[in-house]
Design an enzyme around this catalytic site. Structure first.
Site, PDB file in Angstrom:
ATOM      1  N   ASP A   1      -5.342  14.402  14.695  1.00  0.00           N
ATOM      2  CA  ASP A   1      -4.636  13.371  15.461  1.00  0.00           C
ATOM      3  C   ASP A   1      -5.557  12.300  16.029  1.00  0.00           C
ATOM      4  O   ASP A   1      -5.092  11.279  16.519  1.00  0.00           O
ATOM      5  CB  ASP A   1      -3.855  14.018  16.609  1.00  0.00           C
ATOM      6  CG  ASP A   1      -2.691  14.827  16.076  1.00  0.00           C
ATOM      7  OD1 ASP A   1      -2.061  14.365  15.125  1.00  0.00           O
ATOM      8  OD2 ASP A   1      -2.416  15.915  16.616  1.00  0.00           O
TER       9      ASP A   1
ATOM     10  N   HIS B   1      -9.235  22.434  18.726  1.00  0.00           N
ATOM     11  CA  HIS B   1      -8.234  23.058  17.853  1.00  0.00           C
ATOM     12  C   HIS B   1      -8.308  24.563  18.017  1.00  0.00           C
ATOM     13  O   HIS B   1      -9.402  25.105  18.166  1.00  0.00           O
ATOM     14  CB  HIS B   1      -8.477  22.676  16.378  1.00  0.00           C
ATOM     15  CG  HIS B   1      -7.261  22.850  15.543  1.00  0.00           C
ATOM     16  ND1 HIS B   1      -6.908  24.058  15.006  1.00  0.00           N
ATOM     17  CD2 HIS B   1      -6.277  21.980  15.206  1.00  0.00           C
ATOM     18  CE1 HIS B   1      -5.773  23.917  14.357  1.00  0.00           C
ATOM     19  NE2 HIS B   1      -5.356  22.669  14.470  1.00  0.00           N
TER      20      HIS B   1
HETATM   21  N1  CMC Z   1     -10.510  18.269  26.280  1.00  0.00           N
HETATM   22  C1  CMC Z   1     -11.220  18.952  27.196  1.00  0.00           C
HETATM   23  N2  CMC Z   1     -11.370  20.295  27.204  1.00  0.00           N
HETATM   24  C2  CMC Z   1     -10.758  20.977  26.236  1.00  0.00           C
HETATM   25  C3  CMC Z   1      -9.998  20.342  25.231  1.00  0.00           C
HETATM   26  C4  CMC Z   1      -9.885  18.936  25.281  1.00  0.00           C
HETATM   27  N3  CMC Z   1      -9.172  18.281  24.358  1.00  0.00           N
HETATM   28  N4  CMC Z   1      -9.501  21.264  24.390  1.00  0.00           N
HETATM   29  C5  CMC Z   1      -9.934  22.447  24.836  1.00  0.00           C
HETATM   30  N5  CMC Z   1     -10.701  22.275  25.943  1.00  0.00           N
HETATM   31  C6  CMC Z   1     -11.412  23.335  26.687  1.00  0.00           C
HETATM   32  C7  CMC Z   1     -10.459  24.140  27.560  1.00  0.00           C
HETATM   33  O1  CMC Z   1     -10.337  23.590  28.846  1.00  0.00           O
HETATM   34  C8  CMC Z   1     -11.127  25.491  27.543  1.00  0.00           C
HETATM   35  O2  CMC Z   1     -12.228  25.442  28.434  1.00  0.00           O
HETATM   36  P1  CMC Z   1     -12.684  26.776  29.235  1.00  0.00           P
HETATM   37  O3  CMC Z   1     -13.065  27.771  28.204  1.00  0.00           O
HETATM   38  O4  CMC Z   1     -13.826  26.319  30.112  1.00  0.00           O
HETATM   39  O5  CMC Z   1     -11.479  27.198  30.039  1.00  0.00           O
HETATM   40  C9  CMC Z   1     -11.710  25.602  26.142  1.00  0.00           C
HETATM   41  O6  CMC Z   1     -11.945  24.248  25.734  1.00  0.00           O
HETATM   42  C10 CMC Z   1     -10.793  26.285  25.138  1.00  0.00           C
HETATM   43  O7  CMC Z   1      -9.533  25.595  25.174  1.00  0.00           O
HETATM   44  P2  CMC Z   1      -8.132  26.280  25.012  1.00  0.00           P
HETATM   45  O8  CMC Z   1      -7.104  25.464  25.730  1.00  0.00           O
HETATM   46  O9  CMC Z   1      -8.224  27.732  25.356  1.00  0.00           O
HETATM   47  O10 CMC Z   1      -7.939  26.151  23.448  1.00  0.00           O
HETATM   48  P3  CMC Z   1      -6.604  26.392  22.675  1.00  0.00           P
HETATM   49  O11 CMC Z   1      -6.997  26.930  21.367  1.00  0.00           O
HETATM   50  O12 CMC Z   1      -5.632  27.163  23.482  1.00  0.00           O
HETATM   51  O13 CMC Z   1      -6.001  24.900  22.536  1.00  0.00           O
HETATM   52  C11 CMC Z   1      -5.617  22.700  21.764  1.00  0.00           C
HETATM   53  C12 CMC Z   1      -6.144  24.109  21.414  1.00  0.00           C
HETATM   54  C13 CMC Z   1      -5.578  21.861  20.479  1.00  0.00           C
HETATM   55  C14 CMC Z   1      -4.189  22.802  22.317  1.00  0.00           C
HETATM   56  C15 CMC Z   1      -6.560  22.061  22.818  1.00  0.00           C
HETATM   57  O14 CMC Z   1      -7.848  21.918  22.267  1.00  0.00           O
HETATM   58  C16 CMC Z   1      -6.033  20.720  23.324  1.00  0.00           C
HETATM   59  O15 CMC Z   1      -5.233  20.685  24.273  1.00  0.00           O
HETATM   60  N6  CMC Z   1      -6.475  19.580  22.683  1.00  0.00           N
HETATM   61  C17 CMC Z   1      -5.929  18.284  23.034  1.00  0.00           C
HETATM   62  C18 CMC Z   1      -4.561  18.105  22.384  1.00  0.00           C
HETATM   63  C19 CMC Z   1      -4.665  17.863  20.889  1.00  0.00           C
HETATM   64  O16 CMC Z   1      -5.480  17.067  20.420  1.00  0.00           O
HETATM   65  N7  CMC Z   1      -3.785  18.533  20.126  1.00  0.00           N
HETATM   66  C20 CMC Z   1      -3.690  18.353  18.668  1.00  0.00           C
HETATM   67  C21 CMC Z   1      -4.075  19.579  17.897  1.00  0.00           C
HETATM   68  S1  CMC Z   1      -4.312  19.218  16.143  1.00  0.00           S
HETATM   69  C22 CMC Z   1      -2.733  18.860  15.562  1.00  0.00           C
HETATM   70  C23 CMC Z   1      -1.981  20.079  15.320  1.00  0.00           C
HETATM   71  O17 CMC Z   1      -2.271  20.774  14.338  1.00  0.00           O
HETATM   72  O18 CMC Z   1      -1.089  20.364  16.128  1.00  0.00           O
END
Ligand code: CMC
Length: 416
Positions: A351, A293
């Site tokens: 989720d 998140h």
């Molecule tokens: N699986 C594997 N690696 C992950 C995941 C994941 N679900 N989420 C983040 N990471 C890694 C990402 O690759 C990055 O690694 P590094 O620092 O080595 O490059 C690090 O963790 C930080 O991730 P980010 O993409 O910069 O984080 P963000 O804040 O931009 O994204 C997120 C947040 C929720 C979009 C992401 O965690 C994700 O894609 N999760 C899966 C989709 C999901 O479950 N979404 C629902 C969110 S909750 C409902 C809502 O409120 O919308």
């Protein structure tokens, strides 16, 4: 008021510091371009506040979520979705008389025009229900042109939304749509419109899920609603844009993707380790859906409540041997032991378990995000209304750092 200083190209600039009621600190850079001829650069807005807001407070490090000061755990335990709708949209929990009046307003506007039902039926059967929902939502402006009476438009939308969800559900099952019959009891009415009957267990499960999803401050869809609303597009158009933003798998669409992922693991023999490795492999696009998140870096308080609810709902429905739930629990346990997830503070989000409950309740997978939208509607409306009431509100118009070619001449086509 404290000041923040910035030194840029040998000149010092001073900016106001603003502090929220929970001590959050922001530097007011709104004059940065005018004074320093520079912009703040923050793609994905991880360190940018786009507004001040009195609706929802989140402390991601401590796992706190509050609507208008009330903890999510307290609201989930001691209030109803109708009360939470009222709280978000009007600012306070209703007293008994206010709740009664609110319920009768919701009942008064609960039916939807037959022409809208026909319009829904005419949409391609292959259309995703989120696309159908957004198109129906934006069409409302044709049926009910906005009158300038904001409260009336808001009640109408809150009252009719559950009919759109029930319409989508019944359409997907090849069943006829049934208009609202019991509009003063929002959840019971909704459950009956969906399934033709209701039960205390079903009502409790839906009530809790909708409360947990009702708002989440400046996330992708709420920011979209504010952004579109800032152009003075009407309420329906602004909310329809929120629906589209929610659809994506990194936002509300994750609940559908979680179940698809769990089923994929199940069909692949039930061993999660291959998928845990894939999620950590930077050359693989696979992510553990329902994990991570932007704001929560310790735990998602909604996920804690939903995990317990998933057990209870499956138990109530006599489905306590659900293999998907077992895989989800094993996956969560294994992921939380892996250094990759620990180092990045990746925990299950709302989720991760919600899809398991929706599936147990008989909701088709592609309707999960529509359920999220039903819960999130009062939050979007509250965000839209708060922006609208802001006397100095201006159109949202971010800047950019241009990295394309500098000026060049158009050559004759024969020379290109
Ligand atoms: N699986 C594997 N690696 C992950 C995941 C994941 N679900 N989420 C983040 N990471 C890694 C990402 O690759 C990055 O690694 P590094 O620092 O080595 O490059 C690090 O963790 C930080 O991730 P980010 O993409 O910069 O984080 P963000 O804040 O931009 O994204 C997120 C947040 C929720 C979009 C992401 O965690 C994700 O894609 N999760 C899966 C989709 C999901 O479950 N979404 C629902 C969110 S909750 C409902 C809502 O409120 O919308």
């Amino acid at each position: 008021m404290t000041k923040a200083n910035l030194s840029l190209n040998g000149t010092d600039y001073e900016f106001d510091v603003i502090v929220g009621s929970e001590g959050e600190v922001g530097v007011d850079f709104s004059s940065l371009r005018k004074t320093a001829k520079a912009i703040s650069y923050d793609p994905a807005f991880g360190s940018t506040g786009a507004c001040s807001s009195a609706i929802t407070f989140i402390n991601g490090e401590k796992g706190i979520l509050r609507y208008r000061g009330y903890a999510i755990e307290d609201l989930a335990e001691n209030s109803t979705f109708e009360e939470v709708m009222f709280l978000l949209v009007k600012g306070e929990l209703p007293n008994a008389a206010q709740l009664k009046a609110f319920k009768s307003q919701l009942a008064e506007h609960a039916e939807i025009p037959d022409a809208l039902v026909e319009q829904y039926k005419a949409l391609p059967k292959t259309l995703h229900p989120m696309a159908a929902l957004s198109s129906i939502m934006v069409s409302l402006s044709g049926y009910y042109p906005t009158t300038g009476d904001e409260d009336q438009d808001i009640i109408r939308l809150l009252a009719k939304m559950k009919a759109f969800v029930a319409l989508g559900y019944r359409q997907s099952k090849g069943q006829d749509f049934v208009q609202s019959k019991n509009g003063e009891n929002y959840i019971a009415d909704f459950v009956e419109m969906m399934f033709g009957k209701t039960s205390p267990a079903l009502e409790q499960a839906f009530d809790q899920l909708l409360i947990l999803h009702a708002d989440h401050e400046q996330n992708c869809s709420a920011s979209t609603v504010r952004m579109v609303g800032s152009s003075q597009a009407n309420l329906y158009a602004s909310i329809a844009s929120g629906v589209n933003a929610l659809w994506g798998p990194r936002h509300g669409g994750a609940n559908q993707k979680v179940i698809e992922m769990l089923e994929m693991i199940q069909n692949d023999g039930g061993d999660a380790s291959k998928y845990l490795s894939k999620a950590q492999d930077k050359s693989d696009e696979f992510r553990l859906m329902g994990f991570g998140h932007r704001v929560y870096k310790n735990f998602d308080p909604r996920a804690k409540i939903i995990k317990i609810a998933a057990d209870e709902v499956l138990d109530d429905l006599g489905l306590d041997n659900d293999e998907t739930l077992d895989i989800a629990k094993a996956l969560e346990k294994a992921a939380l032991e892996e250094e990759y997830f620990k180092a990045r503070n990746l925990y299950p989000n709302v989720d991760f378990y919600s899809g398991i409950i929706y599936r147990a309740l008989g909701i088709p997978t592609d309707m999960f995000t529509v359920m999220f939208a039903l819960g999130r509607l009062p939050g979007w409306i509250a965000q839209w209304k708060e922006w609208n009431a802001e006397p100095k509100s201006r159109i949202h118009r971010p800047r950019q750092i241009y990295t394309g070619p500098t000026e060049r001449k158009v050559n004759p086509i024969s020379e290109r």
